[in-house]
Design a protein around this motif. Structure first.
Motif, PDB file in Angstrom:
ATOM      1  N   TYR A  51       0.830  -1.210   0.000  1.00  0.00           N
ATOM      2  CA  TYR A  51       0.000   0.000   0.000  1.00  0.00           C
ATOM      3  C   TYR A  51       0.859   1.253   0.000  1.00  0.00           C
ATOM      4  CZ  TYR A  51      -3.716   3.243   1.332  1.00  0.00           C
ATOM      5  OH  TYR A  51      -4.614   4.287   1.358  1.00  0.00           O
ATOM      6  N   MET A  52       1.935   1.234   0.810  1.00  0.00           N
ATOM      7  CA  MET A  52       2.782   2.417   0.944  1.00  0.00           C
ATOM      8  C   MET A  52       3.929   2.426  -0.064  1.00  0.00           C
ATOM      9  SD  MET A  52       2.818   2.827   5.086  1.00  0.00           S
ATOM     10  CE  MET A  52       3.317   4.565   5.080  1.00  0.00           C
ATOM     11  N   ASN A  53       4.048   1.340  -0.829  1.00  0.00           N
ATOM     12  CA  ASN A  53       5.072   1.228  -1.867  1.00  0.00           C
ATOM     13  C   ASN A  53       6.483   1.363  -1.286  1.00  0.00           C
ATOM     14  OD1 ASN A  53       5.956   0.781  -4.483  1.00  0.00           O
ATOM     15  ND2 ASN A  53       5.968   2.954  -4.991  1.00  0.00           N
ATOM     16  N   VAL A  54       6.765   0.590  -0.227  1.00  0.00           N
ATOM     17  CA  VAL A  54       8.067   0.622   0.429  1.00  0.00           C
ATOM     18  C   VAL A  54       8.529  -0.803   0.754  1.00  0.00           C
ATOM     19  CG1 VAL A  54       7.725   2.922   1.456  1.00  0.00           C
ATOM     20  CG2 VAL A  54       7.054   0.885   2.748  1.00  0.00           C
ATOM     21  N   SER A  55       9.807  -0.927   1.073  1.00  0.00           N
ATOM     22  CA  SER A  55      10.363  -2.220   1.483  1.00  0.00           C
ATOM     23  C   SER A  55      10.049  -2.481   2.950  1.00  0.00           C
ATOM     24  CB  SER A  55      11.883  -2.216   1.279  1.00  0.00           C
ATOM     25  OG  SER A  55      12.497  -1.340   2.228  1.00  0.00           O
ATOM     26  N   ASP A  56      10.336  -3.683   3.407  1.00  0.00           N
ATOM     27  CA  ASP A  56      10.098  -4.008   4.809  1.00  0.00           C
ATOM     28  C   ASP A  56      10.969  -3.165   5.734  1.00  0.00           C
ATOM     29  OD1 ASP A  56      12.335  -5.421   3.809  1.00  0.00           O
ATOM     30  OD2 ASP A  56      12.123  -7.007   5.299  1.00  0.00           O
ATOM     31  N   ARG A  68       1.553   4.790  12.935  1.00  0.00           N
ATOM     32  CA  ARG A  68       0.770   4.122  13.972  1.00  0.00           C
ATOM     33  C   ARG A  68       0.445   2.688  13.587  1.00  0.00           C
ATOM     34  NH1 ARG A  68      -3.526   7.901  16.703  1.00  0.00           N
ATOM     35  NH2 ARG A  68      -3.517   6.007  17.936  1.00  0.00           N
ATOM     36  N   VAL A  69       0.637   1.804  14.552  1.00  0.00           N
ATOM     37  CA  VAL A  69       0.360   0.380  14.396  1.00  0.00           C
ATOM     38  C   VAL A  69      -0.581  -0.027  15.520  1.00  0.00           C
ATOM     39  CG1 VAL A  69       1.360  -1.937  14.357  1.00  0.00           C
ATOM     40  CG2 VAL A  69       2.652  -0.019  13.417  1.00  0.00           C
ATOM     41  N   SER A  70      -1.656  -0.707  15.183  1.00  0.00           N
ATOM     42  CA  SER A  70      -2.564  -1.242  16.204  1.00  0.00           C
ATOM     43  C   SER A  70      -2.123  -2.655  16.541  1.00  0.00           C
ATOM     44  CB  SER A  70      -4.003  -1.264  15.681  1.00  0.00           C
ATOM     45  OG  SER A  70      -4.463   0.047  15.483  1.00  0.00           O
ATOM     46  N   ARG A  77      -1.501  -4.582  13.063  1.00  0.00           N
ATOM     47  CA  ARG A  77      -2.189  -4.144  11.845  1.00  0.00           C
ATOM     48  C   ARG A  77      -1.971  -2.640  11.672  1.00  0.00           C
ATOM     49  NH1 ARG A  77      -2.152  -8.797  11.212  1.00  0.00           N
ATOM     50  NH2 ARG A  77      -3.855 -10.207  10.703  1.00  0.00           N
ATOM     51  N   ILE A  78      -1.905  -2.229  10.415  1.00  0.00           N
ATOM     52  CA  ILE A  78      -1.749  -0.814  10.073  1.00  0.00           C
ATOM     53  C   ILE A  78      -2.945  -0.444   9.213  1.00  0.00           C
ATOM     54  CG2 ILE A  78      -0.329   0.876   8.857  1.00  0.00           C
ATOM     55  CD1 ILE A  78       2.083  -1.047   9.463  1.00  0.00           C
ATOM     56  N   SER A  79      -3.645   0.602   9.611  1.00  0.00           N
ATOM     57  CA  SER A  79      -4.821   1.009   8.836  1.00  0.00           C
ATOM     58  C   SER A  79      -4.400   1.862   7.633  1.00  0.00           C
ATOM     59  CB  SER A  79      -5.794   1.799   9.707  1.00  0.00           C
ATOM     60  OG  SER A  79      -5.252   3.070  10.032  1.00  0.00           O
ATOM     61  N   LYS A  80      -5.218   1.834   6.606  1.00  0.00           N
ATOM     62  CA  LYS A  80      -4.970   2.697   5.456  1.00  0.00           C
ATOM     63  C   LYS A  80      -4.973   4.160   5.897  1.00  0.00           C
ATOM     64  CE  LYS A  80      -6.653  -0.295   1.760  1.00  0.00           C
ATOM     65  NZ  LYS A  80      -7.614  -0.456   0.662  1.00  0.00           N
ATOM     66  N   LYS A  81      -5.862   4.495   6.846  1.00  0.00           N
ATOM     67  CA  LYS A  81      -5.935   5.863   7.355  1.00  0.00           C
ATOM     68  C   LYS A  81      -4.609   6.277   7.983  1.00  0.00           C
ATOM     69  CE  LYS A  81      -8.460   8.705  10.697  1.00  0.00           C
ATOM     70  NZ  LYS A  81      -9.515   8.702  11.718  1.00  0.00           N
ATOM     71  N   SER A  82      -4.008   5.388   8.787  1.00  0.00           N
ATOM     72  CA  SER A  82      -2.724   5.695   9.420  1.00  0.00           C
ATOM     73  C   SER A  82      -1.625   5.867   8.380  1.00  0.00           C
ATOM     74  CB  SER A  82      -2.329   4.596  10.403  1.00  0.00           C
ATOM     75  OG  SER A  82      -3.186   4.583  11.504  1.00  0.00           O
ATOM     76  N   ALA A  83      -1.615   5.002   7.375  1.00  0.00           N
ATOM     77  CA  ALA A  83      -0.607   5.096   6.319  1.00  0.00           C
ATOM     78  C   ALA A  83      -0.748   6.417   5.560  1.00  0.00           C
ATOM     79  CB  ALA A  83      -0.738   3.915   5.361  1.00  0.00           C
ATOM     80  N   ASP A  84      -1.991   6.763   5.197  1.00  0.00           N
ATOM     81  CA  ASP A  84      -2.230   8.018   4.479  1.00  0.00           C
ATOM     82  C   ASP A  84      -1.845   9.221   5.334  1.00  0.00           C
ATOM     83  OD1 ASP A  84      -3.179   6.554   2.321  1.00  0.00           O
ATOM     84  OD2 ASP A  84      -5.291   6.826   2.860  1.00  0.00           O
ATOM     85  N   LYS A  85      -2.209   9.174   6.621  1.00  0.00           N
ATOM     86  CA  LYS A  85      -1.893  10.283   7.529  1.00  0.00           C
ATOM     87  C   LYS A  85      -0.388  10.430   7.695  1.00  0.00           C
ATOM     88  CE  LYS A  85      -3.014  12.365  11.997  1.00  0.00           C
ATOM     89  NZ  LYS A  85      -2.066  13.400  11.715  1.00  0.00           N
ATOM     90  N   TYR A  86       0.314   9.309   7.787  1.00  0.00           N
ATOM     91  CA  TYR A  86       1.759   9.371   7.925  1.00  0.00           C
ATOM     92  C   TYR A  86       2.382  10.122   6.741  1.00  0.00           C
ATOM     93  CZ  TYR A  86       6.632   8.068   8.478  1.00  0.00           C
ATOM     94  OH  TYR A  86       7.995   8.126   8.623  1.00  0.00           O
TER      95      TYR A  86
END
Length: 92
Positions: A51-56, A68-70, A77-86
């Motif tokens: 989703y974030m187009n990055v490596s591990d 943010r990780v829940s 789990r990482i929400s799409k909202k958290s990824a977008d906000k980051y």
């Protein structure tokens, strides 16, 4: 009124390979978009990498940096909202 239209005429033997290349690029972009949108809202780390187009390693750096990780019973789990906000929080 001034026109900014440019007209270019190319022979079909030149134009056809260009069309094929552009068609391949467009198909690839749409497939990537569809794959990304098909991911669940709450993503595993591997899905978040897509989703974030990055490596591990980069995802791990983002997490240390504040992504943010829940965590529920040890399940991360990482929400799409958290990824977008980051990403939004790091816009220049």
């Amino acid at each position: 009124m001034e026109s900014n239209d440019i007209s270019l005429s190319l022979p079909s033997k030149v134009l056809e390979p260009i069309k094929q290349e552009l068609t391949g690029i467009i198909k690839s972009v749409f497939k990537s978009m569809m794959d990304r949108e098909a991911l669940p809202y709450w993503m595993k780390k591997q899905e978040a990498q897509i989703y974030m187009n990055v490596s591990d390693k980069t995802l791990d750096k983002f997490i240390v940096d504040g992504l943010r990780v829940s965590v529920v019973d040890g399940v991360q789990r990482i929400s799409k909202k958290s990824a977008d906000k980051y990403y939004e929080d790091h816009e220049l």
